[in-house]
Structure formats: structure tokens, C-alpha cells
Motif scaffolding. Sequence first.
Motif, PDB file in Angstrom:
ATOM      1  N   GLU A 252       4.434  -0.913  39.863  1.00 15.30           N
ATOM      2  CA  GLU A 252       5.802  -0.521  39.516  1.00 15.30           C
ATOM      3  C   GLU A 252       6.732  -1.725  39.511  1.00 15.30           C
ATOM      4  O   GLU A 252       7.544  -1.907  38.584  1.00 15.30           O
ATOM      5  CB  GLU A 252       6.283   0.530  40.514  1.00 15.30           C
ATOM      6  CG  GLU A 252       7.610   1.174  40.154  1.00 15.30           C
ATOM      7  CD  GLU A 252       7.945   2.300  41.125  1.00 15.30           C
ATOM      8  OE1 GLU A 252       8.340   3.388  40.647  1.00 15.30           O
ATOM      9  OE2 GLU A 252       7.808   2.104  42.365  1.00 15.30           O
ATOM     10  N   LYS A 253       6.573  -2.582  40.523  1.00 15.18           N
ATOM     11  CA  LYS A 253       7.413  -3.774  40.613  1.00 15.18           C
ATOM     12  C   LYS A 253       7.076  -4.784  39.525  1.00 15.18           C
ATOM     13  O   LYS A 253       7.967  -5.428  38.947  1.00 15.18           O
ATOM     14  CB  LYS A 253       7.247  -4.403  41.996  1.00 15.18           C
ATOM     15  CG  LYS A 253       8.159  -5.585  42.254  1.00 15.18           C
ATOM     16  CD  LYS A 253       8.226  -5.948  43.735  1.00 15.18           C
ATOM     17  CE  LYS A 253       6.879  -6.186  44.360  1.00 15.18           C
ATOM     18  NZ  LYS A 253       6.982  -6.642  45.771  1.00 15.18           N
ATOM     19  N   ALA A 254       5.774  -4.907  39.205  1.00 10.44           N
ATOM     20  CA  ALA A 254       5.335  -5.859  38.180  1.00 10.44           C
ATOM     21  C   ALA A 254       5.851  -5.456  36.803  1.00 10.44           C
ATOM     22  O   ALA A 254       6.263  -6.311  36.003  1.00 10.44           O
ATOM     23  CB  ALA A 254       3.810  -5.951  38.171  1.00 10.44           C
ATOM     24  N   ILE A 255       5.840  -4.148  36.518  1.00  8.17           N
ATOM     25  CA  ILE A 255       6.356  -3.667  35.233  1.00  8.17           C
ATOM     26  C   ILE A 255       7.844  -3.985  35.106  1.00  8.17           C
ATOM     27  O   ILE A 255       8.307  -4.456  34.062  1.00  8.17           O
ATOM     28  CB  ILE A 255       6.102  -2.155  35.082  1.00  8.17           C
ATOM     29  CG1 ILE A 255       4.603  -1.880  34.907  1.00  8.17           C
ATOM     30  CG2 ILE A 255       6.887  -1.587  33.897  1.00  8.17           C
ATOM     31  CD1 ILE A 255       4.239  -0.406  34.912  1.00  8.17           C
ATOM     32  N   LYS A 256       8.573  -3.751  36.185  1.00  6.20           N
ATOM     33  CA  LYS A 256      10.007  -4.044  36.164  1.00  6.20           C
ATOM     34  C   LYS A 256      10.257  -5.533  35.953  1.00  6.20           C
ATOM     35  O   LYS A 256      11.133  -5.920  35.169  1.00  6.20           O
ATOM     36  CB  LYS A 256      10.643  -3.578  37.474  1.00  6.20           C
ATOM     37  CG  LYS A 256      12.151  -3.771  37.529  1.00  6.20           C
ATOM     38  CD  LYS A 256      12.735  -3.225  38.839  1.00  6.20           C
ATOM     39  CE  LYS A 256      14.239  -3.411  38.890  1.00  6.20           C
ATOM     40  NZ  LYS A 256      14.823  -2.881  40.166  1.00  6.20           N
ATOM     41  N   GLU A 257       9.468  -6.368  36.632  1.00  9.63           N
ATOM     42  CA  GLU A 257       9.647  -7.816  36.513  1.00  9.63           C
ATOM     43  C   GLU A 257       9.233  -8.323  35.129  1.00  9.63           C
ATOM     44  O   GLU A 257       9.784  -9.309  34.631  1.00  9.63           O
ATOM     45  CB  GLU A 257       8.839  -8.541  37.585  1.00  9.63           C
ATOM     46  CG  GLU A 257       9.090 -10.055  37.625  1.00  9.63           C
ATOM     47  CD  GLU A 257       8.395 -10.723  38.798  1.00  9.63           C
ATOM     48  OE1 GLU A 257       8.101 -11.930  38.696  1.00  9.63           O
ATOM     49  OE2 GLU A 257       8.155 -10.059  39.825  1.00  9.63           O
ATOM     50  N   ALA A 271      -4.527   3.934  40.941  1.00 10.82           N
ATOM     51  CA  ALA A 271      -4.502   2.818  41.889  1.00 10.82           C
ATOM     52  C   ALA A 271      -4.134   3.337  43.279  1.00 10.82           C
ATOM     53  O   ALA A 271      -3.507   4.398  43.411  1.00 10.82           O
ATOM     54  CB  ALA A 271      -3.496   1.770  41.433  1.00 10.82           C
ATOM     55  N   PRO A 272      -4.499   2.614  44.328  1.00  7.95           N
ATOM     56  CA  PRO A 272      -4.138   3.043  45.694  1.00  7.95           C
ATOM     57  C   PRO A 272      -2.621   3.141  45.847  1.00  7.95           C
ATOM     58  O   PRO A 272      -1.869   2.378  45.220  1.00  7.95           O
ATOM     59  CB  PRO A 272      -4.708   1.930  46.576  1.00  7.95           C
ATOM     60  CG  PRO A 272      -5.766   1.277  45.755  1.00  7.95           C
ATOM     61  CD  PRO A 272      -5.296   1.371  44.333  1.00  7.95           C
ATOM     62  N   GLY A 273      -2.163   4.068  46.649  1.00 11.24           N
ATOM     63  CA  GLY A 273      -0.733   4.206  46.881  1.00 11.24           C
ATOM     64  C   GLY A 273      -0.195   3.029  47.675  1.00 11.24           C
ATOM     65  O   GLY A 273      -0.923   2.314  48.358  1.00 11.24           O
ATOM     66  N   GLY A 274       1.111   2.823  47.568  1.00 14.91           N
ATOM     67  CA  GLY A 274       1.752   1.771  48.343  1.00 14.91           C
ATOM     68  C   GLY A 274       1.573   0.395  47.728  1.00 14.91           C
ATOM     69  O   GLY A 274       1.293   0.232  46.545  1.00 14.91           O
ATOM     70  N   SER A 275       1.739  -0.596  48.599  1.00 13.39           N
ATOM     71  CA  SER A 275       1.666  -1.994  48.177  1.00 13.39           C
ATOM     72  C   SER A 275       0.518  -2.687  48.898  1.00 13.39           C
ATOM     73  O   SER A 275       0.141  -2.294  50.004  1.00 13.39           O
ATOM     74  CB  SER A 275       2.988  -2.704  48.476  1.00 13.39           C
ATOM     75  OG  SER A 275       2.925  -4.050  48.089  1.00 13.39           O
ATOM     76  N   SER A 276      -0.009  -3.688  48.292  1.00  9.65           N
ATOM     77  CA  SER A 276      -1.119  -4.448  48.868  1.00  9.65           C
ATOM     78  C   SER A 276      -0.623  -5.777  49.392  1.00  9.65           C
ATOM     79  O   SER A 276       0.432  -6.276  48.990  1.00  9.65           O
ATOM     80  CB  SER A 276      -2.202  -4.673  47.804  1.00  9.65           C
ATOM     81  OG  SER A 276      -3.122  -5.647  48.220  1.00  9.65           O
TER      82      SER A 276
END
Length: 349
Positions: A252-257, A271-276
Motif C-alpha cells: 500500500e505504501k509502495a503504490i502511494k510512493e 500477501a501477509p497482513g501488516g508490514s515486514s
Amino acid sequence: MFKKIASILLAVLLVLSMTVIAVSAAESDNDAVAAGDDSAAIAAGSDDDSVGADDGSGAVGGNTISFKADKSIWKNFRTITFYLYQHGGDEIITWGSKKGNMDDAGNDVWTFDLDKKGITLESGKQYGCIFTADWNVQSCDLILDSSCIGDTASLTGSTVENNVDSNKTSYVVHWQGKDPSKLGPPKCITSIGNVIGEAYWDGDTPYSMLVNFIKSDGKDGLANAIKFNGKTEQQTIDDTAIALGLGQDDIEKAIKESGKSPAWDKSKSTAPGGSSSNGGSDGGSSNGGSSNGGSSNGGSSSGGSSSGGSSSGSSSVSSGQETTIFFVFGGVMLAAAGIIFLARKRRDY
């Protein structure tokens, strides 16, 4: 009397055929290990300047880069060529250039003398290289720096999807004296969205690679991948992110960036939930698609199965020896048949 003459002719034909076969075999063996004439023509220096291998271990030393060409993997080639580029910069040896022709040092080891070609690997900089056999088969990209001088790269025996053309494969190579997770095949996203490689270029992170993949309009980007991989944007982004060890929040963050608006829905993500821990905006997203290195010229990679295939069937170039043998034996059989036919006709009279 005619039978004696026929017997002599058959014996002569058999002797000649065996001689031709022996000569053909000898020429084939020589072709498999001999360096091409062009290689000798462009070498800067005399034969006395060539660097020899020691005991076949691959440790050559000197201001050289070496490659061990395992003949059980790469067969019937004449010349190994070294392709070199600076990461994020220009080609140092252009694709297809004779400048990269290596010297045959024996024991299947080929060397490239940096001093002879006026090349300096600067300390603190990263470079990428590819090894090819007559430009018919190639290795994958391999990261190197000045610490690799004197080291030898060798084939592992495995293949990987060519990062530019998914219909082709490249042979995996490792430095014999280096950790492949640090100086190995670079991590990159292929033309159809698969993740290959073992080591990260300086400045690259899984997150920065995903950002670049989503925003790039080139051959290393999402828009290109969905044209050929048979997947939707949602599937491609999810699969690539999973291979990079990233989660839904990272996507989600990568798409926005990226500034793009792909058809991706977080609620439908696999994909797994949350952030890695691999996520985050740190890293070298400014490197863009350069993680694909110089193999954008890799049209000469080995043909084979589709993406990620392990076919190595095109890794060898036919020497023509087998064809010669068949023609010779065919000629002998025809001659024998002719003599027998004439003998039978003679008996009929």
C-alpha cells in the motif's frame, strides 16, 4: 579376379573412412578448447604476458578476473567473453565487444587482464559482469568490486530466468572466494515480475525494488510484466511482494510512493497482513531499474524453457563431428553396395 579387386577397393574405402573420422574427431576436440582468432588479434601484449592457472583450483591471482568454464556444462565453444558495467553507470565493456575476450589459461580457466585493457575497478564502487561462450550462452549477472580482483567465478550448474527475456535462461555463477549473499547474482525483478538473485546492490532494499517495479514504464516494470505473464496487476503485485518478503502495508505504501494507480485492492491481497522488516522507505529507490544491470543486452542467453526453466539443451554448439561420421559411413555403404551389384551382374553373365 574381379572379387579380388572388389575386396581391395572395400579395404581401401574402410581405411580412408577411419582416417577421416579420426581427423574429424581431432579437429572437434581442438575447437572445443581453442580460443578464437579474434581473441588473439585484440589482445594487448604478447603471448608471454598471459596469466597461467596454478593447479586448476581456480586461484589465478594478479590484476585479473577469472572464470572457470566447466566443460560438462558449457560445451564446444571457442572463446569466453567478459562483459562489464558499472552499477548505475555506463558499460565499461560493451555487449558484443571483442575487448572482453578472455585468455585461455588452461584447466578450463579463462582470465581477463584488467591492466592490458586499461580498466580499473575503483575501490568502494560496485560493478556487474556477465560471462558468455561465443555469445551463444551466458551467465546471469554477477556483482563484483575491487575485492574480486584475482578471484575466479564459476558455474554452479543451475540456471535462472533471464531477467530481460523470460523465454531464455542464464547460468548461475558464484565467486569462489566470496559470499554470494553479498557479492553474488544481484536481486532483481524480471520482465514478468519474478524475483531472482541472491545479493542486493548497494542502496537497494526489497521495498525500494517494489516501488521501482510499480512505477517503471520500462521492461523492468509492472506495466510490461502484465503484458506477458498472464496475471492481473493484483496478482503480479502480490506475488512479487511475497517473493520480496513484503506485506500488505508495504504494498500500500509502495503504490502511494510510486505515484501510480494500479488495480490493487488490499482487501483481496494474498500477501501477509501488516508490514515486514523488509519494508520501509529507506534504501535506494533512486537507482530505478538499474538493478537489472547490463543484461538488458542479454539476447544471447541460453535458450530453453520458459521463465525460471532449467533447460540447458542449447548450452552446447554442435561441432559437426557426428554429421561427418554419418556421411563417411554412408559413402562406404553406397560404394560397397555398388561393388556387390556389379559383382552379381558379372556372375549373371
